[in-house]
Design a protein around this motif. Sequence first.
Motif, mmCIF file in Angstrom:
data_model
loop_
_atom_site.group_PDB
_atom_site.id
_atom_site.type_symbol
_atom_site.label_atom_id
_atom_site.label_comp_id
_atom_site.label_asym_id
_atom_site.label_seq_id
_atom_site.Cartn_x
_atom_site.Cartn_y
_atom_site.Cartn_z
ATOM 1 N N GLU A 101 28.913 24.171 39.333
ATOM 2 C CA GLU A 101 28.460 22.842 38.911
ATOM 3 C C GLU A 101 29.286 21.745 39.571
ATOM 4 O O GLU A 101 28.764 20.673 39.912
ATOM 5 C CB GLU A 101 28.542 22.716 37.389
ATOM 6 C CG GLU A 101 27.597 23.619 36.618
ATOM 7 C CD GLU A 101 26.159 23.133 36.632
ATOM 8 O OE1 GLU A 101 25.894 22.068 37.223
ATOM 9 O OE2 GLU A 101 25.298 23.825 36.062
ATOM 10 N N ARG B 224 22.178 23.906 41.016
ATOM 11 C CA ARG B 224 23.261 24.656 41.655
ATOM 12 C C ARG B 224 22.804 25.360 42.936
ATOM 13 O O ARG B 224 23.595 26.058 43.562
ATOM 14 C CB ARG B 224 23.825 25.694 40.681
ATOM 15 C CG ARG B 224 24.620 25.099 39.522
ATOM 16 C CD ARG B 224 25.235 26.167 38.655
ATOM 17 N NE ARG B 224 26.128 27.044 39.415
ATOM 18 C CZ ARG B 224 26.787 28.070 38.871
ATOM 19 N NH1 ARG B 224 26.638 28.336 37.583
ATOM 20 N NH2 ARG B 224 27.572 28.819 39.616
ATOM 21 N N ALA C 83 16.233 29.799 41.705
ATOM 22 C CA ALA C 83 17.161 29.506 40.614
ATOM 23 C C ALA C 83 16.843 30.366 39.391
ATOM 24 O O ALA C 83 17.752 30.897 38.736
ATOM 25 C CB ALA C 83 17.093 28.018 40.253
ATOM 26 N N ARG C 84 15.560 30.516 39.092
ATOM 27 C CA ARG C 84 15.186 31.378 37.964
ATOM 28 C C ARG C 84 15.575 32.822 38.242
ATOM 29 O O ARG C 84 16.095 33.514 37.363
ATOM 30 C CB ARG C 84 13.678 31.267 37.702
ATOM 31 C CG ARG C 84 13.237 29.910 37.162
ATOM 32 C CD ARG C 84 11.795 29.922 36.696
ATOM 33 N NE ARG C 84 10.845 30.136 37.774
ATOM 34 C CZ ARG C 84 10.306 29.171 38.504
ATOM 35 N NH1 ARG C 84 10.677 27.905 38.310
ATOM 36 N NH2 ARG C 84 9.419 29.444 39.451
ATOM 37 N N VAL D 278 20.414 30.621 37.266
ATOM 38 C CA VAL D 278 21.246 29.417 37.280
ATOM 39 C C VAL D 278 20.364 28.176 37.242
ATOM 40 O O VAL D 278 19.182 28.241 37.599
ATOM 41 C CB VAL D 278 22.146 29.374 38.535
ATOM 42 C CG1 VAL D 278 23.155 30.509 38.525
ATOM 43 C CG2 VAL D 278 21.314 29.390 39.809
ATOM 44 N N PRO D 279 20.915 27.023 36.847
ATOM 45 C CA PRO D 279 20.159 25.775 36.920
ATOM 46 C C PRO D 279 19.804 25.449 38.367
ATOM 47 O O PRO D 279 20.579 25.739 39.293
ATOM 48 C CB PRO D 279 21.119 24.736 36.341
ATOM 49 C CG PRO D 279 22.119 25.511 35.559
ATOM 50 C CD PRO D 279 22.253 26.829 36.248
ATOM 51 N N VAL D 280 18.662 24.828 38.572
ATOM 52 C CA VAL D 280 18.207 24.538 39.927
ATOM 53 C C VAL D 280 19.171 23.617 40.661
ATOM 54 O O VAL D 280 19.275 23.657 41.889
ATOM 55 C CB VAL D 280 16.782 23.948 39.897
ATOM 56 C CG1 VAL D 280 16.784 22.541 39.280
ATOM 57 C CG2 VAL D 280 16.150 23.942 41.277
ATOM 58 N N SER E 221 23.431 16.958 43.317
ATOM 59 C CA SER E 221 23.271 18.384 43.048
ATOM 60 C C SER E 221 23.662 19.178 44.290
ATOM 61 O O SER E 221 24.140 18.618 45.286
ATOM 62 C CB SER E 221 21.809 18.676 42.698
ATOM 63 O OG SER E 221 20.988 18.474 43.858
#
Length: 350
Positions: free
Chosen positions: A208, A72, A63-64, A68-70, A240
């Motif tokens: 999202e 996603r 994700a990093r 993106v946010p984890v 998620s």
Amino acid sequence: METFESVVRAEFAPKNTFLNTASSGLLPARAVTALQEAVRVRAEGGPLAPLFEDVETSRAAFARLAGVPVGRVAAGTSVSTYSGLVAASLSAGAQVLTAEGDFASVVTPFHTRGDLKVRTVPLDRLADSVRPDTALVVVSAAQSADGRIADLPALREAARAHGARTYVDFSQAAGWLPVDAGSYDYTVSTTFKWLLGPHGTAFLVVPEDFGDLTPVLAGWVAGEVPWDSCYGPVAELAHSARRFDISPALIAYTGTRHCLELLEELGVDAVRAHDLALADRFRTGLAALGREPLPAPGSPIVSVPGLGHRQPGLSAAGIEVSDRAGNLRVSFHLYNTAADVDRLLDALTP
């Protein structure tokens, strides 16, 4: 103080001249150690919990890398599985736009459905070919066959202008090319190439709101509380992107965790600069030999027409490359050196 060179040399000691990352990357020493320990633990009956923790650590690291946010990021096993998931989300008769000669695992599920209108155009015409009736554009960020890089910003803008979704495969890019997964509807990447991981791990990035995806492959790991979702239909899917998880190849994720950590330490920008410098050195050497590679500016993958037949002999001499459609495909990554480039050029010199 540790340098890029010292960190890489501590992790890699290939016994040959390995110039074939576009097929499969080399495992760093830290991953090999972790994999051996994971195998030992499983052989001795140790707990599974640490292995599942490695899945989550890998997900967070990817994700990093993807920006993106984890929440996603879904964790799975292969590109073709997630291409099938995206293909399943489309309505019958939907038009899908793809690039000529793209990798089979990316595009085949859209063809095998049988009720989609798949249109294929040259890569450099992809953005200009998006139409109002295009439902989805599918493309690899970097082409496996020759390393060409798609004009993703142009594609993104064309898709937005016509209301089309985008599905981008970063398998030949993630690890050396910065990934901005948030700019596209869906992105996918396997990890056994430029991300240096073992076979059996892949990541899907979704919007999202999950876009149009339905979790048709959901099993117990897709539950909000997986261990409470083992029997009967999953009562509550993960809130998620985990709802799109595929039951993980646990030991492979243990290796992936350590590979992604290494890339974070080195930094994608530093890896990219290293890789492209070697590719440029090779292109310059080819020109001196009167050879011209297929155009792929800014790519660490170099494909040379008419030399694919040299692959077996080069392999026998300890130089690993690929034969792709009669072309000699050479790919440079962080563990390669200028000496590797020069050895290959010497071998190709008449």
